[in-house]
Design a protein around this motif. Sequence first.
Motif, mmCIF file in Angstrom:
data_model
loop_
_atom_site.group_PDB
_atom_site.id
_atom_site.type_symbol
_atom_site.label_atom_id
_atom_site.label_comp_id
_atom_site.label_asym_id
_atom_site.label_seq_id
_atom_site.Cartn_x
_atom_site.Cartn_y
_atom_site.Cartn_z
ATOM 1 N N VAL A 90 0.834 -1.203 0.000
ATOM 2 C CA VAL A 90 0.000 0.000 0.000
ATOM 3 C C VAL A 90 0.869 1.254 0.000
ATOM 4 C CG1 VAL A 90 -1.713 1.309 1.314
ATOM 5 C CG2 VAL A 90 -1.874 -1.192 1.164
ATOM 6 N N GLY A 91 0.525 2.193 -0.846
ATOM 7 C CA GLY A 91 1.222 3.466 -0.907
ATOM 8 C C GLY A 91 2.256 3.519 -2.005
ATOM 9 N N PRO A 92 2.639 4.725 -2.418
ATOM 10 C CA PRO A 92 3.545 4.858 -3.566
ATOM 11 C C PRO A 92 4.929 4.282 -3.330
ATOM 12 C CG PRO A 92 3.103 6.999 -2.550
ATOM 13 C CD PRO A 92 2.154 6.025 -1.938
ATOM 14 N N ALA A 93 5.468 4.395 -2.122
ATOM 15 C CA ALA A 93 6.817 3.874 -1.872
ATOM 16 C C ALA A 93 6.838 2.352 -1.956
ATOM 17 C CB ALA A 93 7.330 4.349 -0.512
ATOM 18 N N ALA A 94 5.876 1.709 -1.293
ATOM 19 C CA ALA A 94 5.811 0.247 -1.346
ATOM 20 C C ALA A 94 5.571 -0.233 -2.769
ATOM 21 C CB ALA A 94 4.708 -0.261 -0.413
ATOM 22 N N ALA A 95 4.685 0.457 -3.486
ATOM 23 C CA ALA A 95 4.389 0.064 -4.862
ATOM 24 C C ALA A 95 5.616 0.184 -5.748
ATOM 25 C CB ALA A 95 3.254 0.914 -5.412
ATOM 26 N N ALA A 96 6.378 1.260 -5.571
ATOM 27 C CA ALA A 96 7.594 1.438 -6.363
ATOM 28 C C ALA A 96 8.605 0.345 -6.057
ATOM 29 C CB ALA A 96 8.202 2.811 -6.090
ATOM 30 N N ALA A 97 8.767 0.009 -4.773
ATOM 31 C CA ALA A 97 9.732 -1.019 -4.393
ATOM 32 C C ALA A 97 9.345 -2.378 -4.962
ATOM 33 C CB ALA A 97 9.845 -1.085 -2.867
ATOM 34 N N THR A 156 7.368 -3.046 -7.547
ATOM 35 C CA THR A 156 7.462 -3.014 -9.005
ATOM 36 C C THR A 156 8.909 -3.114 -9.457
ATOM 37 O OG1 THR A 156 5.488 -1.618 -9.098
ATOM 38 C CG2 THR A 156 6.850 -1.695 -11.067
ATOM 39 N N ALA A 157 9.788 -2.353 -8.830
ATOM 40 C CA ALA A 157 11.201 -2.385 -9.199
ATOM 41 C C ALA A 157 11.808 -3.759 -8.978
ATOM 42 C CB ALA A 157 11.968 -1.330 -8.401
ATOM 43 N N THR A 158 11.404 -4.420 -7.898
ATOM 44 C CA THR A 158 11.915 -5.771 -7.631
ATOM 45 C C THR A 158 11.523 -6.725 -8.744
ATOM 46 O OG1 THR A 158 11.858 -5.432 -5.232
ATOM 47 C CG2 THR A 158 11.851 -7.704 -6.018
ATOM 48 N N ALA A 159 10.258 -6.704 -9.140
ATOM 49 C CA ALA A 159 9.791 -7.619 -10.188
ATOM 50 C C ALA A 159 10.422 -7.289 -11.533
ATOM 51 C CB ALA A 159 8.269 -7.557 -10.292
ATOM 52 N N LEU A 160 10.559 -6.014 -11.850
ATOM 53 C CA LEU A 160 11.169 -5.622 -13.122
ATOM 54 C C LEU A 160 12.648 -6.009 -13.164
ATOM 55 C CD1 LEU A 160 9.551 -2.111 -13.661
ATOM 56 C CD2 LEU A 160 9.071 -4.194 -14.950
ATOM 57 N N THR A 161 13.337 -5.828 -12.053
ATOM 58 C CA THR A 161 14.756 -6.187 -12.009
ATOM 59 C C THR A 161 14.942 -7.694 -12.146
ATOM 60 O OG1 THR A 161 15.275 -4.270 -10.626
ATOM 61 C CG2 THR A 161 16.856 -6.077 -10.609
ATOM 62 N N ALA A 162 14.104 -8.468 -11.455
ATOM 63 C CA ALA A 162 14.202 -9.925 -11.558
ATOM 64 C C ALA A 162 13.976 -10.392 -12.989
ATOM 65 C CB ALA A 162 13.190 -10.583 -10.617
ATOM 66 N N ALA A 163 13.002 -9.787 -13.667
ATOM 67 C CA ALA A 163 12.729 -10.166 -15.051
ATOM 68 C C ALA A 163 13.880 -9.776 -15.959
ATOM 69 C CB ALA A 163 11.432 -9.503 -15.520
ATOM 70 N N ALA A 164 14.445 -8.594 -15.745
ATOM 71 C CA ALA A 164 15.570 -8.149 -16.574
ATOM 72 C C ALA A 164 16.783 -9.054 -16.382
ATOM 73 C CB ALA A 164 15.926 -6.708 -16.242
ATOM 74 N N GLY A 174 -0.365 4.348 -8.003
ATOM 75 C CA GLY A 174 -0.065 4.486 -9.423
ATOM 76 C C GLY A 174 1.229 5.208 -9.724
ATOM 77 N N PHE A 175 1.484 6.326 -9.042
ATOM 78 C CA PHE A 175 2.686 7.093 -9.332
ATOM 79 C C PHE A 175 3.943 6.313 -8.959
ATOM 80 C CE2 PHE A 175 5.940 10.342 -8.518
ATOM 81 C CZ PHE A 175 5.890 11.043 -9.716
ATOM 82 N N GLY A 176 3.899 5.570 -7.866
ATOM 83 C CA GLY A 176 5.045 4.749 -7.490
ATOM 84 C C GLY A 176 5.344 3.677 -8.517
ATOM 85 N N VAL A 177 4.292 3.020 -9.004
ATOM 86 C CA VAL A 177 4.459 2.021 -10.056
ATOM 87 C C VAL A 177 5.031 2.666 -11.312
ATOM 88 C CG1 VAL A 177 3.224 0.421 -11.587
ATOM 89 C CG2 VAL A 177 2.641 0.527 -9.149
ATOM 90 N N ALA A 178 4.506 3.837 -11.664
ATOM 91 C CA ALA A 178 4.965 4.525 -12.876
ATOM 92 C C ALA A 178 6.420 4.954 -12.768
ATOM 93 C CB ALA A 178 4.072 5.735 -13.147
ATOM 94 N N GLU A 179 6.850 5.401 -11.587
ATOM 95 C CA GLU A 179 8.243 5.792 -11.394
ATOM 96 C C GLU A 179 9.178 4.603 -11.607
ATOM 97 O OE1 GLU A 179 9.824 9.220 -9.744
ATOM 98 O OE2 GLU A 179 8.628 9.219 -11.585
ATOM 99 N N ALA A 180 8.820 3.452 -11.052
ATOM 100 C CA ALA A 180 9.652 2.262 -11.225
ATOM 101 C C ALA A 180 9.680 1.823 -12.683
ATOM 102 C CB ALA A 180 9.142 1.131 -10.336
ATOM 103 N N ALA A 181 8.521 1.861 -13.344
ATOM 104 C CA ALA A 181 8.471 1.487 -14.753
ATOM 105 C C ALA A 181 9.333 2.417 -15.597
ATOM 106 C CB ALA A 181 7.024 1.501 -15.247
ATOM 107 N N ALA A 182 9.250 3.717 -15.319
ATOM 108 C CA ALA A 182 10.043 4.682 -16.077
ATOM 109 C C ALA A 182 11.529 4.441 -15.883
ATOM 110 C CB ALA A 182 9.674 6.099 -15.660
#
Length: 233
Positions: A52-59, A61-69, A179-187
Motif C-alpha cells: 500500500v502506498g507509492p513507496a511500497a508500490a515502487a519497491a 514493481t522495481a523488484t519484479a522488473l529487475t528480476a525479469a531483466a 499508481g505514481f510509485g508504479v509509474a516511477e519504477a516502470a520509467a
Amino acid sequence: MRVLVVTAVAAERDAVCAAGGPYDTVALPGGYVLHQAAAAAHPALDVLAGGVGPAAAAAGTATALTAAALAADPYDLVVSAGIGGGFAPAAPLGSVVVADAIVAADLGAETPDGFLPVTELGFGTVAHHPDPTLVRAVAAASGAAAGTVLTVSTVTGSAARTAELAARHPGALAEAMEGFGVAEAAAAHGVPVLEIRTVSNAVGPRDRAAWRIGEALAALTAAFGALPGALEA
C-alpha cells in the motif's frame, strides 16, 4: 507480450487473477510473491501485490522488473491496478477508469500562497502519461472512462480536500495510493505504464456504509478479462 500487473493488496491481486490463469507462484527477493501466468498465455499477465502506498508500490514493481531483466525476460508493459475512490459524478461507484495521466497529487510543498508541486520547486516529476493509443484501446474494451488518476499518500476524507483536489486537477476521475510509485519504477526501467482503477467509493467524507468494495473488485475482474483483447488489437 509480457505484462506485469501491480496491485496494493491480495484481494485486488486475486480479482485480477480471476480474469485469467492458471498461475504459478514465484518467490522474488524481499518476500514478494509473483503470480506468474502460464507460458502459453498471450499476453502473459503476471500479477504482484506490491503493498500500500507509492513507496511500497515502487519497491515491489522495481523488484519484479529487475528480476525479469536479470532473467533476460523483461516485461513489455506495467499496469498499476486496483480499486479506488471516484470523483462524483464523473466516476460513479462500480465504474472503471483508465488513466491518461498518473499524477502525484501531494508531492510538493505547502506555501502561504497554496500548494506547489515539486516541479515548481525545480526538481522531480509529478506526472506520467501513458500511451494515448493504448489508453483509448483499453478504455473502449473495458467500457472505462479515461482521465487523470491521482496518487495520494493520505486518502481524501473531507469535502474541503475533495474540492481542493478537484480545483487543482480538473480532469481527475479517481484517486488511489500506488499508481505514481508504479509509474516511477516502470520509467526507471524504460517500460511503458498504464493504470486501471475501479471505483469502490466516492472521493470525499468517509462513509464506509456506502462503499461497494465487492462490486469494485468484480468490475476489476471484468476489466482485466477485456484487457488481452485490447492489447492484441
